[in-house]
Enzyme design. Structure first.
Site, mmCIF file in Angstrom:
data_model
loop_
_atom_site.group_PDB
_atom_site.id
_atom_site.type_symbol
_atom_site.label_atom_id
_atom_site.label_comp_id
_atom_site.label_asym_id
_atom_site.label_seq_id
_atom_site.Cartn_x
_atom_site.Cartn_y
_atom_site.Cartn_z
ATOM 1 N N GLY A 49 -1.148 1.144 -5.022
ATOM 2 C CA GLY A 49 -2.472 0.642 -4.685
ATOM 3 C C GLY A 49 -3.529 1.289 -5.539
ATOM 4 O O GLY A 49 -3.608 2.520 -5.611
ATOM 5 N N THR A 97 8.244 -1.608 -15.749
ATOM 6 C CA THR A 97 9.185 -1.806 -14.649
ATOM 7 C C THR A 97 10.504 -2.403 -15.089
ATOM 8 O O THR A 97 11.551 -2.117 -14.505
ATOM 9 C CB THR A 97 8.547 -2.722 -13.577
ATOM 10 O OG1 THR A 97 7.174 -2.417 -13.467
ATOM 11 C CG2 THR A 97 9.232 -2.542 -12.244
ATOM 12 N N ASN A 118 0.936 0.313 5.944
ATOM 13 C CA ASN A 118 1.431 -0.472 4.812
ATOM 14 C C ASN A 118 2.186 -1.664 5.370
ATOM 15 O O ASN A 118 3.129 -1.510 6.138
ATOM 16 C CB ASN A 118 2.364 0.383 3.940
ATOM 17 C CG ASN A 118 3.026 -0.433 2.838
ATOM 18 O OD1 ASN A 118 2.447 -1.389 2.334
ATOM 19 N ND2 ASN A 118 4.228 -0.061 2.463
ATOM 20 N N GLY A 119 1.749 -2.870 4.991
ATOM 21 C CA GLY A 119 2.417 -4.075 5.465
ATOM 22 C C GLY A 119 1.420 -5.158 5.798
ATOM 23 O O GLY A 119 0.276 -5.151 5.319
ATOM 24 N N CYS A 149 0.854 -1.173 0.000
ATOM 25 C CA CYS A 149 0.000 0.000 0.000
ATOM 26 C C CYS A 149 0.892 1.225 0.000
ATOM 27 O O CYS A 149 2.108 1.125 0.168
ATOM 28 C CB CYS A 149 -0.914 0.022 1.228
ATOM 29 S SG CYS A 149 -2.098 -1.353 1.291
ATOM 30 N N ASP A 191 11.488 -9.235 -18.379
ATOM 31 C CA ASP A 191 10.486 -8.784 -17.417
ATOM 32 C C ASP A 191 11.152 -8.627 -16.060
ATOM 33 O O ASP A 191 12.223 -9.200 -15.799
ATOM 34 C CB ASP A 191 9.317 -9.764 -17.330
ATOM 35 C CG ASP A 191 8.016 -9.076 -16.925
ATOM 36 O OD1 ASP A 191 8.065 -7.899 -16.533
ATOM 37 O OD2 ASP A 191 6.954 -9.724 -16.992
ATOM 38 N N ASP A 192 10.514 -7.859 -15.167
ATOM 39 C CA ASP A 192 11.091 -7.646 -13.838
ATOM 40 C C ASP A 192 11.067 -8.918 -13.009
ATOM 41 O O ASP A 192 11.960 -9.185 -12.217
ATOM 42 C CB ASP A 192 10.359 -6.522 -13.111
ATOM 43 C CG ASP A 192 8.855 -6.724 -13.100
ATOM 44 O OD1 ASP A 192 8.371 -7.554 -12.316
ATOM 45 O OD2 ASP A 192 8.165 -6.068 -13.887
ATOM 46 N N TYR A 210 10.162 -4.550 -8.334
ATOM 47 C CA TYR A 210 8.895 -4.259 -8.997
ATOM 48 C C TYR A 210 8.050 -3.159 -8.366
ATOM 49 O O TYR A 210 7.521 -2.304 -9.060
ATOM 50 C CB TYR A 210 8.052 -5.543 -9.061
ATOM 51 C CG TYR A 210 6.653 -5.353 -9.583
ATOM 52 C CD1 TYR A 210 6.393 -5.284 -10.943
ATOM 53 C CD2 TYR A 210 5.563 -5.246 -8.704
ATOM 54 C CE1 TYR A 210 5.099 -5.104 -11.430
ATOM 55 C CE2 TYR A 210 4.271 -5.074 -9.178
ATOM 56 C CZ TYR A 210 4.039 -5.007 -10.546
ATOM 57 O OH TYR A 210 2.766 -4.836 -11.010
#
Length: 505
Positions: free
Chosen positions: A28, A304, A101-102, A2, A366-367, A258
């Site tokens: 998010g 990314t 966030n977490g 988030c 790709d990442d 990412y």
């Protein structure tokens, strides 16, 4: 994953928080919310949707005050209820709003403790509400009157650290007192501090990424240290203290791979620079596995992986081309719930330029490869556009293990690399060849940019959970809940009932 932001300003703060959330929108896309504090009263608006859709002029006008916090949420499986949009609010003590966030790994235990011992009620399935109530209880236990000083507040955070397990970066408001921010003792999720010097005095912003600070004119000061708490009172005086007994810095490796924007600096390491380094190390793997002349052109999967792909092409002296054009109005497919949604979105998000593929052996970079759904679609798009050979390279190592610290990778069966060899993964995504980054090389790429980062939270790659409380039984319970016959909706998203079990609630 988030995005969070907290601001202490000399003027109305609602627009600044709104603009900061736009800069954090990549973290998010499911829900957004803002809470402000004016004359010791809170105003709040939150709802599902993008920032630009959640907030209208009338909503912004209803958010007065010079202090506030904001949040953007990405759709972790099952948490699509608007009731779980943040910030959360509790009215005692003093009144507190919080954005987080977490992910807490002991939310089940904490919820029981809050109900039986602390006499606090949790009304949603969000571990953020659990965290808020733990914070409120510890502050209440430390105060005996309507007063709160920084030392008392930091003592409450220290006790919170002793109770809470997992990853958490937090901004919170305490009505009539100021803005509080703190980070878990392992420093898994990012959090940084910025200042804006004005004629009226200093203003402060605390946010998930430095891009939010710099994009709004705030000077990046530093990252919030693991276990540290910062308190900015109503007079804009800043206090900070280390509140954990044995803190250690272990930022999430997936932030660099990412999650974070490339123009952010996280724990002293430029995200863009780390991705360039990942491209250099990936080039060594490609050189080792692929014969000379086997590749005509290198193409990134936007956006990314672009720095890694460019650096890889440079190191191998190969042509670099943009073969896919991205529709920027489609969300990030990794953070969309359900394989059906992801597969459909890939075709809407990316369009191939046929002339860049036709008759060529193409190396797609790709990442990372998580579930493999988007990788398979992209390989097929390259073939449909005329590529004679499609080689796939991942700038990150194989994602083999669940992430329990806030990224939606909850079960092993959903991960294409779990229990499969590279050859088997290559067949699954229908590529002609597959090259992965090595875990040690990924670690070196990040440490090359900031030598201080000697330890990373890289559990999804190496299976080592830094908090030390994740057991095979814990992961088995997550998996059993998600794989229950009654746990899935039509689109492959866990039902609310079984998600509660998966989250340990």
């Amino acid at each position: 994953m988030c995005g969070i932001v907290g601001v202490v300003s000399n003027s109305m703060v609602n627009q600044v928080i709104y603009d900061a959330l736009l800069l954090l929108q990549h973290r998010g896309q499911d829900a957004a919310g803002i809470a402000t504090n004016h004359s010791s009263s809170f105003a709040m608006h939150k709802a599902n949707g993008l920032v630009r859709d959640v907030f209208r002029t009338r909503n912004m006008r209803s958010l007065p005050g010079n202090v506030g916090i904001g949040h953007v949420r990405y759709p972790t499986a099952g948490s699509t209820s608007e009731e779980e949009a943040q910030p959360f609010y509790v009215n005692a003590p003093f009144g507190i709003t919080l954005a987080h966030n977490g992910n807490l790994t002991n939310a089940e235990q904490l919820k029981i403790e809050l109900f039986k011992n602390d006499r606090r009620h949790i009304n949603t399935d969000s571990d953020s509400e659990v965290l808020l109530n733990v914070l409120a209880h510890e502050i209440q236990q430390a105060t005996s009157s309507y007063s709160l000083d920084p030392a008392t507040l930091f003592g409450a955070i220290a006790r919170l650290h002793n109770r809470v397990r997992g990853a958490y970066a937090v901004v919170a408001q305490i009505a009539g007192f100021g803005l509080l921010a703190f980070r878990d003792p392992y420093g898994i999720r990012p959090l940084c501090l910025g200042v804006l010097e004005t004629d009226k005095g200093d203003e402060y912003m605390i946010a998930s990424e430095s891009v939010a600070l710099e994009g709004l004119g705030f000077r990046f000061v530093r990252d919030v240290e693991p276990g540290e708490a910062i308190f900015i009172d109503e007079d804009h005086k800043l206090y900070s203290q280390q509140c954990a007994e044995n803190p250690s810095l272990n930022p999430c490796a997936f932030e660099y791979v990412y999650l974070a924007r490339p123009d952010s600096i996280i724990d002293g390491a430029s995200v863009y620079a780390t991705r360039l380094k990942m491209g250099e190390y990936l080039a060594e793997q490609v050189r080792h596995h692929m014969a000379s002349g086997a590749i005509d052109v290198v193409m990134p999967i936007p956006d990314t992986s672009r720095p890694s792909a460019m650096q890889l092409a440079l190191k191998l002296n190969l042509d670099y081309r943009e073969g896919f054009i991205k529709n920027r109005y489609i969300g990030r497919t990794f953070i969309m719930p359900g394989n059906v949604s992801r597969r459909k979105s890939v075709r809407q998000k990316l369009n191939a330029i046929g002339s860049e593929f036709k008759g060529k052996s193409v190396l797609l970079v790709d990442d990372s490869i998580v579930r493999g759904t988007t990788s398979r679609e992209i390989v097929q798009m390259a073939r449909e556009s005329g590529a004679t050979r499609v080689i796939f390279a991942s700038a990150a190592p194989p994602v083999k293990f669940p992430n329990v610290y806030g990224i939606d990778m909850p079960t092993r069966q959903e991960l294409i690399a779990y229990g499969r060899s590279n050859e088997e993964i290559c067949r699954e995504i229908t590529a002609d060849a597959l090259v992965y980054q090595e875990v040690s090389a990924m670690r070196r790429a990040i440490a090359d940019v900031n030598p201080r980062l000697t330890s990373l939270e890289a559990s999804c790659f190496d299976g080592e959970y830094i908090t030390g409380d994740i057991t095979r039984d814990y992961l088995d319970r997550l998996e059993a809940a998600r794989n229950s016959p009654n746990s899935m909706t039509e689109d492959g998203v866990p039902s609310q009932l079984n998600l509660n079990l998966a989250k340990g609630e």
